[in-house]
Write an enzyme that holds these catalytic residues in place. Structure first.
Site, PDB file in Angstrom:
ATOM      1  N   SER A  70       0.808  -1.288   0.077  1.00 58.29           N
ATOM      2  CA  SER A  70      -0.138  -0.102  -0.062  1.00 58.29           C
ATOM      3  C   SER A  70       1.026   1.240  -0.003  1.00 58.29           C
ATOM      4  O   SER A  70       0.350   2.416  -0.309  1.00 58.29           O
ATOM      5  CB  SER A  70      -0.833   0.145   1.119  1.00 58.29           C
ATOM      6  OG  SER A  70      -2.082  -0.678   0.919  1.00 58.29           O
ATOM      7  N   LYS A  73       0.554   3.585  -2.833  1.00 59.26           N
ATOM      8  CA  LYS A  73      -0.730   4.309  -2.892  1.00 59.26           C
ATOM      9  C   LYS A  73      -0.563   5.849  -2.862  1.00 59.26           C
ATOM     10  O   LYS A  73      -1.231   6.621  -3.417  1.00 59.26           O
ATOM     11  CB  LYS A  73      -1.916   4.007  -1.976  1.00 59.26           C
ATOM     12  CG  LYS A  73      -2.523   2.580  -2.182  1.00 59.26           C
ATOM     13  CD  LYS A  73      -3.303   2.053  -0.985  1.00 59.26           C
ATOM     14  CE  LYS A  73      -4.119   0.534  -1.463  1.00 59.26           C
ATOM     15  NZ  LYS A  73      -3.667  -0.436  -0.935  1.00 59.26           N
ATOM     16  N   TYR A 198      -3.377  -2.810 -10.378  1.00 50.56           N
ATOM     17  CA  TYR A 198      -3.265  -2.659  -8.961  1.00 50.56           C
ATOM     18  C   TYR A 198      -2.493  -3.740  -8.464  1.00 50.56           C
ATOM     19  O   TYR A 198      -1.480  -3.329  -7.514  1.00 50.56           O
ATOM     20  CB  TYR A 198      -4.743  -2.598  -8.164  1.00 50.56           C
ATOM     21  CG  TYR A 198      -4.511  -2.517  -6.755  1.00 50.56           C
ATOM     22  CD1 TYR A 198      -4.365  -1.444  -6.307  1.00 50.56           C
ATOM     23  CD2 TYR A 198      -4.816  -3.790  -6.082  1.00 50.56           C
ATOM     24  CE1 TYR A 198      -4.695  -1.424  -4.671  1.00 50.56           C
ATOM     25  CE2 TYR A 198      -5.026  -3.857  -4.709  1.00 50.56           C
ATOM     26  CZ  TYR A 198      -4.691  -2.712  -4.172  1.00 50.56           C
ATOM     27  OH  TYR A 198      -4.546  -2.735  -2.555  1.00 50.56           O
ATOM     28  N   TYR A 250      -3.978   3.085   7.841  1.00 50.45           N
ATOM     29  CA  TYR A 250      -5.426   2.573   8.049  1.00 50.45           C
ATOM     30  C   TYR A 250      -6.180   2.708   9.185  1.00 50.45           C
ATOM     31  O   TYR A 250      -6.305   4.149   9.502  1.00 50.45           O
ATOM     32  CB  TYR A 250      -5.310   0.905   8.029  1.00 50.45           C
ATOM     33  CG  TYR A 250      -4.329   0.075   6.938  1.00 50.45           C
ATOM     34  CD1 TYR A 250      -4.357   0.347   5.621  1.00 50.45           C
ATOM     35  CD2 TYR A 250      -3.222  -0.552   7.513  1.00 50.45           C
ATOM     36  CE1 TYR A 250      -3.252  -0.038   4.900  1.00 50.45           C
ATOM     37  CE2 TYR A 250      -2.172  -1.043   6.804  1.00 50.45           C
ATOM     38  CZ  TYR A 250      -2.331  -0.890   5.403  1.00 50.45           C
ATOM     39  OH  TYR A 250      -1.384  -1.424   4.631  1.00 50.45           O
ATOM     40  N   VAL A 268       1.371  -3.901   3.619  1.00 51.77           N
ATOM     41  CA  VAL A 268       1.361  -5.276   4.533  1.00 51.77           C
ATOM     42  C   VAL A 268       2.439  -5.970   4.076  1.00 51.77           C
ATOM     43  O   VAL A 268       2.696  -7.145   4.808  1.00 51.77           O
ATOM     44  CB  VAL A 268      -0.010  -6.268   4.222  1.00 51.77           C
ATOM     45  CG1 VAL A 268      -1.172  -5.467   4.581  1.00 51.77           C
ATOM     46  CG2 VAL A 268      -0.127  -6.517   2.489  1.00 51.77           C
TER      47      VAL A 268
HETATM   48  N1  GLU Z   1      -1.930  -5.513  -2.121  1.00 51.10           N
HETATM   49  C1  GLU Z   1      -2.680  -5.623  -0.798  1.00 51.10           C
HETATM   50  C2  GLU Z   1      -4.105  -5.764  -0.845  1.00 51.10           C
HETATM   51  O1  GLU Z   1      -4.675  -5.253  -1.921  1.00 51.10           O
HETATM   52  C3  GLU Z   1      -2.246  -4.173  -0.329  1.00 51.10           C
HETATM   53  C4  GLU Z   1      -2.796  -4.087   1.268  1.00 51.10           C
HETATM   54  C5  GLU Z   1      -1.881  -3.104   2.032  1.00 51.10           C
HETATM   55  O2  GLU Z   1      -0.631  -3.078   1.961  1.00 51.10           O
HETATM   56  O3  GLU Z   1      -2.634  -2.463   2.771  1.00 51.10           O
HETATM   57  O4  GLU Z   1      -4.678  -6.436   0.155  1.00 51.10           O
END
Ligand code: GLU
Length: 314
Positions: A70, A73, A198, A250, A268
């Site tokens: 993430s 992002k 993604y 988060y 993650v």
């Molecule tokens: N590729 C992970 C997912 O889509 C990213 C989640 C993350 O790092 O928050 O679940």
């Protein structure tokens, strides 16, 4: 370092901090919902720091590769901001925090005119990719991939194929989010192609130095401290840092603001990046995560650094 006190040398301090915090890695667990991530070594803990003048410091397992997840992002959101009018954009993706997990579906239906709450959770990120400039989804992928390489000052970044395939095979939560958003008109492009982009963007392999330099580029308001390239403008950097502060960890973002007090973004794969505006960027990695999906050792390390060096922006 201009802010705070540095009593011992920077290198000694960082080496010492890593050793003092390694025990936290025993209290977390690697992500298993993406099967390939369960193969990560939970004992790793590393840190890199990049100052806005390009000076770098590293300690612990900073060279260990991990997938950006993430943290990517931040780069999608930067591109989305550069490519869209902000008022128009907020009709599709809000800038509101969430008290639910990174892949939560519930808010899409019950709140907010069916739009994702912010670009730092999965729904907002997937929708965000579709809003980046590019005639095809592959063009959008390339634009964001380029931004990640430029922000990291690393031309050699590549996708970890095993993690990508593992995510693609098991990413049904993300499919659910994306198809729901297609149903409500937030997404208008092909869902499977969009998810493929993604999953690839989440699976880019980085190390602590790469994410520290990405963070330092934000600290330096869009100018890379290592290449000198201007990648985005200060206003874009400000919006990205604002949303990182309220949404980057988060549903742990509130606690992170209290404990660490810097704009941050976690993934993650075990990485967390933080930004000290106009001063430095920090990248930490520790694949053992807490219950909300944030690196436990990384968080504790950042908390100590923030206290010792007075990096809390609040
Ligand atoms: N590729 C992970 C997912 O889509 C990213 C989640 C993350 O790092 O928050 O679940």
């Amino acid at each position: 370092m201009k802010r705070g006190h540095v009593e011992t040398s920077m290198q000694e301090k960082l080496d010492q901090l890593i050793e003092e915090h390694r025990h936290w890695t025993k209290k977390g667990a690697v992500a298993t919902y993406i099967p390939e991530l369960s193969k990560q070594d939970p004992d790793l803990l590393g840190i890199s720091i990049c100052e806005v003048d390009g000076t770098q410091w590293q300690a612990g397992d900073w060279q260990a590769p991990f997938t950006i997840q993430s943290i990517s992002k931040v780069a999608y959101f930067t591109c989305v901001l550069l490519d869209n009018d902000f008022e128009e954009l907020t009709k599709k993706i809000s800038v509101s925090p969430t008290a639910d997990g990174f892949n939560s579906i519930v808010n899409l239906e019950t709140k907010n005119e069916h739009k994702p709450l912010n670009a730092m959770i999965n729904s907002g990120a997937i929708a965000g990719i579709s809003l980046v400039k590019g005639a095809t989804i592959e063009d959008k992928f390339q634009r964001i991939f380029r931004m990640i390489c430029d922000m990291a000052g690393n031309e050699a970044l590549k996708v970890n194929e095993a993690v990508y395939l593992s995510e693609k095979r098991t990413g049904d939560r993300n499919r659910a989010l994306a198809y729901f958003m297609k149903g409500t008109g937030i997404i208008t492009v092909d869902v499977e192609e969009l998810l493929d982009a993604y999953f690839r963007l989440c699976s880019i392999e980085v190390n602590c130095r790469d994410i520290a330099i990405m963070a330092a580029t934000l600290a330096n308001e869009g100018v890379s401290p290592v290449t000198g390239k201007t990648l985005f403008d200060p206003k874009t950097a400000r919006i990205v840092k604002g949303v990182m502060t309220t949404c980057g960890l988060y549903d742990g973002s509130g606690e992170f603001a209290v404990d660490v007090g810097m704009p941050g973004k976690s993934g993650v794969g075990g990485g967390i990046m933080t930004v000290s505006p106009r001063l430095l960027g920090i990248g930490v990695m520790g694949p053992a995560l807490d219950a909300k999906g944030n690196s436990l050792g990384g968080w504790k390390l950042l908390q100590s650094l923030s206290e010792e060096w007075d990096l809390n922006i609040f």
